[in-house]
Write a protein that holds these residues in place. Structure first.
Motif, short mmCIF file in Angstrom:
data_model
loop_
_atom_site.label_atom_id
_atom_site.label_comp_id
_atom_site.label_asym_id
_atom_site.label_seq_id
_atom_site.Cartn_x
_atom_site.Cartn_y
_atom_site.Cartn_z
N LYS A 174 0.82 -1.21 0.00
CA LYS A 174 0.00 0.00 0.00
C LYS A 174 0.86 1.26 0.00
CE LYS A 174 -4.15 -1.96 2.11
NZ LYS A 174 -5.12 -1.89 3.24
N ALA A 175 2.01 1.18 0.64
CA ALA A 175 2.91 2.34 0.66
C ALA A 175 3.40 2.68 -0.74
CB ALA A 175 4.10 2.07 1.58
N GLU A 176 3.62 1.67 -1.55
CA GLU A 176 4.06 1.89 -2.93
C GLU A 176 2.94 2.54 -3.75
OE1 GLU A 176 5.37 -0.66 -6.92
OE2 GLU A 176 5.17 -1.68 -4.98
N ILE A 177 1.72 2.07 -3.53
CA ILE A 177 0.58 2.66 -4.22
C ILE A 177 0.43 4.12 -3.83
CG2 ILE A 177 -1.95 2.60 -4.43
CD1 ILE A 177 -1.80 -0.43 -4.01
N ARG A 178 0.58 4.38 -2.53
CA ARG A 178 0.45 5.76 -2.03
C ARG A 178 1.50 6.67 -2.65
NH1 ARG A 178 -3.58 8.20 0.39
NH2 ARG A 178 -3.79 6.60 1.97
N ARG A 179 2.74 6.22 -2.71
CA ARG A 179 3.82 7.04 -3.29
C ARG A 179 3.54 7.34 -4.76
NH1 ARG A 179 7.14 3.60 -0.22
NH2 ARG A 179 7.54 2.30 -2.07
N GLU A 180 3.08 6.34 -5.48
CA GLU A 180 2.80 6.52 -6.90
C GLU A 180 1.68 7.54 -7.11
OE1 GLU A 180 0.58 3.69 -9.95
OE2 GLU A 180 2.61 2.95 -9.52
N LEU A 181 0.63 7.45 -6.30
CA LEU A 181 -0.49 8.38 -6.44
C LEU A 181 -0.11 9.79 -6.00
CD1 LEU A 181 -3.44 6.13 -5.21
CD2 LEU A 181 -2.94 6.86 -7.55
N ASP A 182 0.71 9.90 -4.97
CA ASP A 182 1.18 11.22 -4.55
C ASP A 182 1.97 11.90 -5.67
OD1 ASP A 182 -0.01 10.92 -2.09
OD2 ASP A 182 1.86 10.60 -0.97
N GLN A 183 2.81 11.12 -6.35
CA GLN A 183 3.59 11.67 -7.47
C GLN A 183 2.67 12.11 -8.61
OE1 GLN A 183 6.60 9.04 -9.01
NE2 GLN A 183 7.04 10.35 -10.77
N GLN A 184 1.66 11.26 -8.91
CA GLN A 184 0.71 11.60 -9.96
C GLN A 184 -0.06 12.87 -9.60
OE1 GLN A 184 -2.07 8.44 -10.86
NE2 GLN A 184 -3.40 9.79 -12.08
N ALA A 185 -0.44 12.99 -8.31
CA ALA A 185 -1.17 14.18 -7.86
C ALA A 185 -0.32 15.43 -7.99
CB ALA A 185 -1.62 13.98 -6.41
N MET A 186 0.95 15.33 -7.65
CA MET A 186 1.83 16.49 -7.75
C MET A 186 1.99 16.93 -9.21
SD MET A 186 2.51 17.42 -4.74
CE MET A 186 3.72 18.68 -5.18
N GLU A 187 2.04 15.97 -10.13
CA GLU A 187 2.15 16.30 -11.55
C GLU A 187 0.90 17.03 -12.03
OE1 GLU A 187 2.86 12.51 -13.33
OE2 GLU A 187 4.96 12.41 -12.70
N LEU A 188 -0.27 16.58 -11.56
CA LEU A 188 -1.52 17.23 -11.95
C LEU A 188 -1.63 18.62 -11.34
CD1 LEU A 188 -4.04 14.25 -11.84
CD2 LEU A 188 -3.37 15.58 -13.84
N LEU A 189 -1.19 18.77 -10.10
CA LEU A 189 -1.22 20.09 -9.46
C LEU A 189 -0.31 21.06 -10.19
CD1 LEU A 189 -1.31 19.17 -5.66
CD2 LEU A 189 -3.14 20.18 -7.04
N ALA A 190 0.81 20.57 -10.68
CA ALA A 190 1.70 21.43 -11.47
C ALA A 190 1.01 21.82 -12.77
CB ALA A 190 3.01 20.69 -11.76
N ARG A 191 0.25 20.91 -13.32
CA ARG A 191 -0.45 21.16 -14.58
C ARG A 191 -1.51 22.24 -14.44
NH1 ARG A 191 -3.07 16.16 -18.01
NH2 ARG A 191 -3.66 17.32 -19.87
#
Length: 202
Positions: free
Chosen positions: A69-86
């Motif tokens: 679950k920690a790996e899933i969380r890290r991946e989603l956090d990274q995806q969220a940061m990319e979208l926030l930058a967008r």
């Protein structure tokens, strides 16, 4: 609406819960009143639904293929940061909705909808609760998304936006489609008397 060669309304008409849930996975919705979770930060608002969906999909896999679950969380956090930058909100990642302007909240709502990678992104009057300056801000974000692979359906009274950004325009009055076509066909050569009157008064 025909989606994937099938009528998406059939499942609703037949009240087929399984098919309805399947169809919903293809759609993202941005509400006119934001509907962010007030108790969660911007990052948490983006990742909550995506995390629940990812964990459910992960649980359905054979045990050897499941991820931590920690790996899933890290991946989603990274995806969220990319979208926030967008959408231009990286610096608001730890803020709560009450600390954001209306335009910022709507941009967070757009990023949240994109987190689930929908095939079709629906906007329900995305600027109706915003003043002119914030409307311009949100419309700019929507315009920037046009180059993505996601089809967008935008319900709006912003005629300039529809004219300049849409590939296809559908004009409705009293729940009836009065006219549809390219922006040039609809705005420059309207045939419906109702549309002609509407355009002359805007």
């Amino acid at each position: 609406m025909i989606f994937g060669g099938e009528d998406a309304a059939v499942a609703a008409t037949l009240r087929n819960p399984k098919q309805i849930r399947k169809n919903r996975l293809y759609f993202g919705l941005v509400f006119q009143s934001f509907h962010l979770f007030p108790q969660y930060t911007v990052l948490q608002n983006l990742t909550l639904s995506a995390y629940l969906k990812a964990c459910k999909e992960n649980k359905a896999l054979p045990k050897p293929e499941r991820r931590a679950k920690a790996e899933i969380r890290r991946e989603l956090d990274q995806q969220a940061m990319e979208l926030l930058a967008r959408v231009g909100l990286t610096e608001k990642v730890s803020s709560y909705p009450c600390e954001l302007s209306g335009g910022q909240q709507q941009r967070v709502a757009i990023a949240r909808a994109l987190m689930l990678t929908p095939n079709i992104l629906c906007f329900d009057e995305p600027t109706s609760a915003l003043d002119p300056e914030l409307t311009k801000e949100v419309m700019g974000v929507i315009r920037s998304l046009k180059s993505s692979d996601t089809t967008m359906i935008v319900v709006t009274h912003e005629m300039d936006f529809a004219r300049n950004v849409a590939d296809k325009v559908i004009f409705m009055a009293h729940g009836i489609i009065e006219e549809e076509g390219t922006p040039e066909e609809v705005f420059d050569h309207p045939k419906s008397p109702i549309l002609q009157s509407f355009i002359s008064n805007t």
